[in-house]
Design an enzyme around this catalytic site. Sequence first.
Site, PDB file in Angstrom:
ATOM      1  N   SER A 100       0.839  -1.200   0.000  1.00  0.00           N
ATOM      2  CA  SER A 100       0.000   0.000   0.000  1.00  0.00           C
ATOM      3  C   SER A 100       0.874   1.250   0.000  1.00  0.00           C
ATOM      4  O   SER A 100       2.004   1.243   0.494  1.00  0.00           O
ATOM      5  CB  SER A 100      -0.906   0.010   1.234  1.00  0.00           C
ATOM      6  OG  SER A 100      -0.161   0.273   2.419  1.00  0.00           O
ATOM      7  N   ASP A 101       0.355   2.321  -0.581  1.00  0.00           N
ATOM      8  CA  ASP A 101       0.972   3.622  -0.350  1.00  0.00           C
ATOM      9  C   ASP A 101       0.917   3.889   1.151  1.00  0.00           C
ATOM     10  O   ASP A 101       0.171   3.235   1.893  1.00  0.00           O
ATOM     11  CB  ASP A 101       0.228   4.708  -1.146  1.00  0.00           C
ATOM     12  CG  ASP A 101       1.118   5.907  -1.463  1.00  0.00           C
ATOM     13  OD1 ASP A 101       2.153   6.083  -0.781  1.00  0.00           O
ATOM     14  OD2 ASP A 101       0.785   6.669  -2.382  1.00  0.00           O
ATOM     15  N   TYR A 102       1.692   4.847   1.622  1.00  0.00           N
ATOM     16  CA  TYR A 102       1.853   5.034   3.063  1.00  0.00           C
ATOM     17  C   TYR A 102       0.501   5.183   3.768  1.00  0.00           C
ATOM     18  O   TYR A 102      -0.208   6.178   3.585  1.00  0.00           O
ATOM     19  CB  TYR A 102       2.716   6.255   3.356  1.00  0.00           C
ATOM     20  CG  TYR A 102       4.071   6.243   2.691  1.00  0.00           C
ATOM     21  CD1 TYR A 102       4.615   5.064   2.191  1.00  0.00           C
ATOM     22  CD2 TYR A 102       4.811   7.402   2.551  1.00  0.00           C
ATOM     23  CE1 TYR A 102       5.846   5.050   1.568  1.00  0.00           C
ATOM     24  CE2 TYR A 102       6.050   7.400   1.922  1.00  0.00           C
ATOM     25  CZ  TYR A 102       6.559   6.224   1.440  1.00  0.00           C
ATOM     26  OH  TYR A 102       7.784   6.204   0.818  1.00  0.00           O
ATOM     27  N   ASP A 103       0.153   4.179   4.557  1.00  0.00           N
ATOM     28  CA  ASP A 103      -1.079   4.123   5.356  1.00  0.00           C
ATOM     29  C   ASP A 103      -2.349   3.970   4.526  1.00  0.00           C
ATOM     30  O   ASP A 103      -3.456   4.087   5.057  1.00  0.00           O
ATOM     31  CB  ASP A 103      -1.205   5.353   6.270  1.00  0.00           C
ATOM     32  CG  ASP A 103      -0.106   5.421   7.314  1.00  0.00           C
ATOM     33  OD1 ASP A 103       0.437   4.357   7.669  1.00  0.00           O
ATOM     34  OD2 ASP A 103       0.211   6.528   7.777  1.00  0.00           O
ATOM     35  N   ALA A 104      -2.229   3.696   3.226  1.00  0.00           N
ATOM     36  CA  ALA A 104      -3.431   3.557   2.399  1.00  0.00           C
ATOM     37  C   ALA A 104      -4.247   2.323   2.789  1.00  0.00           C
ATOM     38  O   ALA A 104      -5.469   2.305   2.607  1.00  0.00           O
ATOM     39  CB  ALA A 104      -3.051   3.495   0.916  1.00  0.00           C
TER      40      ALA A 104
END
Length: 301
Positions: free
Chosen positions: A253-257
């Site tokens: 995931s993108d950061y915290d997505a």
Amino acid sequence: GLKGGFFDWTLSLDERVEALAKQATLAEQIDQLQNNVPAIVRLGISSYNWLNDDEHGVHQHHATSFPNGCALGAMWDKKVMYEVGQAVGQEARITYNNNVDRGNRGKGQNGAGITMYAPNMNLVRDPRWGRAQEVYSEDPTLSGYLTYYFVHGSQVGNESDPKYMQAAACCKHYAAYDVESNPIDRFHFSATVDSRNMWETYMPVFRSCVQSGQAAHVMCSYNAINGVPTCGDPKLLNGILRDQWKWPGFVVSDYDAWANIYRSHAYCPNMTCAAATGLNAGMDQEGGSDLAITQLQAAID
């Protein structure tokens, strides 16, 4: 001894991974599903940082910094793009090998590993995006060709030993991602995309990266598509990537997505649901924090 275990080099890669998984506890396996993974000392597994922002050069002061994405795209030159990818992959591998020789596997250090968060191959669809300089073009065909050659150059290297990757490229951000904060921030944005636009505009670049280029990993984006967060969409992840394109790689995931399935999109009522939704959709690794994966034990229970 080593025979029959993870360190038995005579076994296939799948057999070695299976042997390791059998020895690791569920808690130890969950701990590995993040960027900054801890060592499993009792199994001889070292720590590693999967996060390396190497879009147009290794994220280290000593490395070559190539022009940004729009300048690379303006070359219209697949041969040069292959050479750029090859150079970035080589410098990533050299940096990593040098650090390992010194006893440092890059834990907590961006740009010290061989898993590169590159290329950024989204399309410029709106000049208000603010990140147009990072990507190659607004054209799916041009961006697809350049993406393929960057990925091939960075992963295969000099092609002398195709069994081992030089570095691992990442197709990002998947998918229909071209909004930063206008007209709505990227954490809450849901792209409304019909089937024709999805397959004629947004998917060709990812097909070039994933199916043709065989990039090692894909990064799902912050946005939702038609109301479903990309990191929790089983049709987008398992459906297209694995079932339709037969891709063997992993999804980060993108950061915290992954956590934003609950936090910003409110697609789930709590974080435990978000953890399960992401994993069932096809997620393999949480980028940024560990907010989602720390709830996987509760989701399994």
